[in-house]
Design a protein around this motif. Structure first.
Motif, PDB file in Angstrom:
ATOM      1  N   ASP A  70       3.454  14.485  17.183  1.00 53.48           N
ATOM      2  CA  ASP A  70       2.848  13.731  18.279  1.00 53.48           C
ATOM      3  C   ASP A  70       1.432  13.294  17.920  1.00 53.48           C
ATOM      4  O   ASP A  70       1.046  12.152  18.167  1.00 53.48           O
ATOM      5  CB  ASP A  70       2.818  14.561  19.564  1.00 53.48           C
ATOM      6  CG  ASP A  70       4.187  14.723  20.196  1.00 53.48           C
ATOM      7  OD1 ASP A  70       5.109  13.978  19.806  1.00 53.48           O
ATOM      8  OD2 ASP A  70       4.334  15.607  21.065  1.00 53.48           O
ATOM      9  N   LYS A  71       0.658  14.210  17.341  1.00 53.48           N
ATOM     10  CA  LYS A  71      -0.714  13.866  16.959  1.00 53.48           C
ATOM     11  C   LYS A  71      -0.726  12.757  15.905  1.00 53.48           C
ATOM     12  O   LYS A  71      -1.540  11.835  15.978  1.00 53.48           O
ATOM     13  CB  LYS A  71      -1.444  15.105  16.437  1.00 53.48           C
ATOM     14  CG  LYS A  71      -1.787  16.095  17.524  1.00 53.48           C
ATOM     15  CD  LYS A  71      -2.448  17.334  16.969  1.00 53.48           C
ATOM     16  CE  LYS A  71      -2.693  18.353  18.074  1.00 53.48           C
ATOM     17  NZ  LYS A  71      -3.244  19.603  17.551  1.00 53.48           N
ATOM     18  N   LYS A  72       0.194  12.871  14.941  1.00 48.75           N
ATOM     19  CA  LYS A  72       0.267  11.842  13.906  1.00 48.75           C
ATOM     20  C   LYS A  72       0.659  10.495  14.504  1.00 48.75           C
ATOM     21  O   LYS A  72       0.109   9.460  14.119  1.00 48.75           O
ATOM     22  CB  LYS A  72       1.260  12.247  12.814  1.00 48.75           C
ATOM     23  CG  LYS A  72       0.745  13.342  11.914  1.00 48.75           C
ATOM     24  CD  LYS A  72       1.761  13.722  10.865  1.00 48.75           C
ATOM     25  CE  LYS A  72       1.246  14.870  10.010  1.00 48.75           C
ATOM     26  NZ  LYS A  72       2.245  15.294   9.020  1.00 48.75           N
ATOM     27  N   LEU A  73       1.577  10.516  15.443  1.00 51.98           N
ATOM     28  CA  LEU A  73       1.984   9.263  16.087  1.00 51.98           C
ATOM     29  C   LEU A  73       0.837   8.646  16.865  1.00 51.98           C
ATOM     30  O   LEU A  73       0.639   7.431  16.840  1.00 51.98           O
ATOM     31  CB  LEU A  73       3.173   9.512  17.019  1.00 51.98           C
ATOM     32  CG  LEU A  73       4.519   9.688  16.333  1.00 51.98           C
ATOM     33  CD1 LEU A  73       5.591  10.064  17.355  1.00 51.98           C
ATOM     34  CD2 LEU A  73       4.917   8.432  15.590  1.00 51.98           C
ATOM     35  N   VAL A  74       0.061   9.483  17.548  1.00 48.40           N
ATOM     36  CA  VAL A  74      -1.094   8.974  18.298  1.00 48.40           C
ATOM     37  C   VAL A  74      -2.109   8.374  17.334  1.00 48.40           C
ATOM     38  O   VAL A  74      -2.647   7.291  17.586  1.00 48.40           O
ATOM     39  CB  VAL A  74      -1.731  10.099  19.157  1.00 48.40           C
ATOM     40  CG1 VAL A  74      -3.082   9.691  19.691  1.00 48.40           C
ATOM     41  CG2 VAL A  74      -0.793  10.477  20.303  1.00 48.40           C
ATOM     42  N   GLN A  75      -2.353   9.057  16.207  1.00 47.19           N
ATOM     43  CA  GLN A  75      -3.288   8.531  15.208  1.00 47.19           C
ATOM     44  C   GLN A  75      -2.798   7.190  14.673  1.00 47.19           C
ATOM     45  O   GLN A  75      -3.574   6.240  14.542  1.00 47.19           O
ATOM     46  CB  GLN A  75      -3.425   9.513  14.030  1.00 47.19           C
ATOM     47  CG  GLN A  75      -4.365  10.649  14.270  1.00 47.19           C
ATOM     48  CD  GLN A  75      -4.426  11.548  13.038  1.00 47.19           C
ATOM     49  OE1 GLN A  75      -3.460  11.680  12.297  1.00 47.19           O
ATOM     50  NE2 GLN A  75      -5.567  12.168  12.834  1.00 47.19           N
ATOM     51  N   GLN A  76      -1.526   7.120  14.350  1.00 48.41           N
ATOM     52  CA  GLN A  76      -0.988   5.879  13.808  1.00 48.41           C
ATOM     53  C   GLN A  76      -1.037   4.766  14.842  1.00 48.41           C
ATOM     54  O   GLN A  76      -1.322   3.611  14.498  1.00 48.41           O
ATOM     55  CB  GLN A  76       0.433   6.089  13.305  1.00 48.41           C
ATOM     56  CG  GLN A  76       0.471   6.898  12.023  1.00 48.41           C
ATOM     57  CD  GLN A  76       1.884   7.114  11.508  1.00 48.41           C
ATOM     58  OE1 GLN A  76       2.861   6.854  12.203  1.00 48.41           O
ATOM     59  NE2 GLN A  76       1.979   7.600  10.288  1.00 48.41           N
ATOM     60  N   ALA A  77      -0.790   5.107  16.102  1.00 48.48           N
ATOM     61  CA  ALA A  77      -0.866   4.087  17.153  1.00 48.48           C
ATOM     62  C   ALA A  77      -2.301   3.578  17.280  1.00 48.48           C
ATOM     63  O   ALA A  77      -2.527   2.366  17.438  1.00 48.48           O
ATOM     64  CB  ALA A  77      -0.388   4.669  18.481  1.00 48.48           C
ATOM     65  N   LYS A  78      -3.289   4.480  17.194  1.00 51.75           N
ATOM     66  CA  LYS A  78      -4.692   4.055  17.254  1.00 51.75           C
ATOM     67  C   LYS A  78      -5.048   3.178  16.068  1.00 51.75           C
ATOM     68  O   LYS A  78      -5.744   2.175  16.211  1.00 51.75           O
ATOM     69  CB  LYS A  78      -5.617   5.276  17.311  1.00 51.75           C
ATOM     70  CG  LYS A  78      -5.606   5.979  18.645  1.00 51.75           C
ATOM     71  CD  LYS A  78      -6.527   7.181  18.644  1.00 51.75           C
ATOM     72  CE  LYS A  78      -6.508   7.901  19.973  1.00 51.75           C
ATOM     73  NZ  LYS A  78      -7.347   9.100  19.970  1.00 51.75           N
ATOM     74  N   GLN A  79      -4.564   3.579  14.886  1.00 58.80           N
ATOM     75  CA  GLN A  79      -4.839   2.774  13.693  1.00 58.80           C
ATOM     76  C   GLN A  79      -4.198   1.392  13.819  1.00 58.80           C
ATOM     77  O   GLN A  79      -4.826   0.384  13.477  1.00 58.80           O
ATOM     78  CB  GLN A  79      -4.319   3.484  12.441  1.00 58.80           C
ATOM     79  CG  GLN A  79      -5.136   4.691  12.043  1.00 58.80           C
ATOM     80  CD  GLN A  79      -4.511   5.457  10.888  1.00 58.80           C
ATOM     81  OE1 GLN A  79      -3.360   5.247  10.531  1.00 58.80           O
ATOM     82  NE2 GLN A  79      -5.277   6.380  10.314  1.00 58.80           N
ATOM     83  N   GLN A  84      -4.674  -4.306  14.717  1.00 56.89           N
ATOM     84  CA  GLN A  84      -4.307  -5.448  15.533  1.00 56.89           C
ATOM     85  C   GLN A  84      -5.539  -6.088  16.168  1.00 56.89           C
ATOM     86  O   GLN A  84      -5.665  -7.314  16.192  1.00 56.89           O
ATOM     87  CB  GLN A  84      -3.317  -5.030  16.623  1.00 56.89           C
ATOM     88  CG  GLN A  84      -2.812  -6.187  17.452  1.00 56.89           C
ATOM     89  CD  GLN A  84      -1.790  -5.740  18.482  1.00 56.89           C
ATOM     90  OE1 GLN A  84      -1.471  -4.566  18.596  1.00 56.89           O
ATOM     91  NE2 GLN A  84      -1.264  -6.701  19.227  1.00 56.89           N
ATOM     92  N   THR A  85      -6.448  -5.262  16.661  1.00 59.23           N
ATOM     93  CA  THR A  85      -7.686  -5.787  17.248  1.00 59.23           C
ATOM     94  C   THR A  85      -8.494  -6.539  16.208  1.00 59.23           C
ATOM     95  O   THR A  85      -9.016  -7.631  16.483  1.00 59.23           O
ATOM     96  CB  THR A  85      -8.529  -4.636  17.835  1.00 59.23           C
ATOM     97  OG1 THR A  85      -7.744  -3.956  18.817  1.00 59.23           O
ATOM     98  CG2 THR A  85      -9.799  -5.138  18.468  1.00 59.23           C
TER      99      THR A  85
END
Length: 144
Positions: A70-79, A84-85
């Motif tokens: 879950d933490k890795k997924l959150v990190q990847q989503a932030k990255q 994208q930004t």
């Protein structure tokens, strides 16, 4: 007659004693069987409790492992959101505004040198120095 009566009572007492002994023997046998069943059930319960403990331990480990995912997924989503930004900011604004915003962002992240600000973003040397001093007080005179 007394004697026959006494023999009859003695015989009845003997029959009663034998029947009682047989009943007691059967009760003891049933009690042993119940005790054996109780021991077997107790051993089975202990095995089940041990297995339950093992399962609980495995589930706790799996939960910790899933938390890591879950933490890795959150990190990847932030990255991904950051990328994208950046992509949207680079493609959406006009070249002057885009260049300055990009230069500002890179200098805030400490990922650009004075010379890169001048060469790649078209800033004057004094503008580039000011931008670096604001975002990186210790690296304002870095030349690349």
């Amino acid at each position: 007659m007394n004697q026959y009566w006494l023999i009859g009572v003695a015989a009845a007492a003997l029959v009663l004693a034998v029947v009682s002994l047989i009943a007691i023997a059967r009760l003891q046998s049933a009690l042993k069987a119940q005790t054996s069943n109780a021991r077997w059930l107790q051993a089975r319960m202990e095995r089940i409790e041990n297995e339950q403990g093992s399962i609980e331990s495995a589930l706790a480990g799996l939960g910790r492992h899933m938390d890591g995912f879950d933490k890795k997924l959150v990190q990847q989503a932030k990255q991904m959101e950051h990328v994208q930004t950046r992509f949207e900011s680079v493609t959406a604004s006009d070249s002057t505004e885009r260049g300055f915003e990009h230069a500002l962002r890179l200098s805030a992240q400490g990922r650009v040198t004075l010379q890169e600000l001048v060469d790649d973003f078209g800033l004057s040397e004094s503008e580039a120095q000011l931008l670096l001093r604001i975002n990186q007080p210790n690296a304002g005179t870095r030349a690349g």
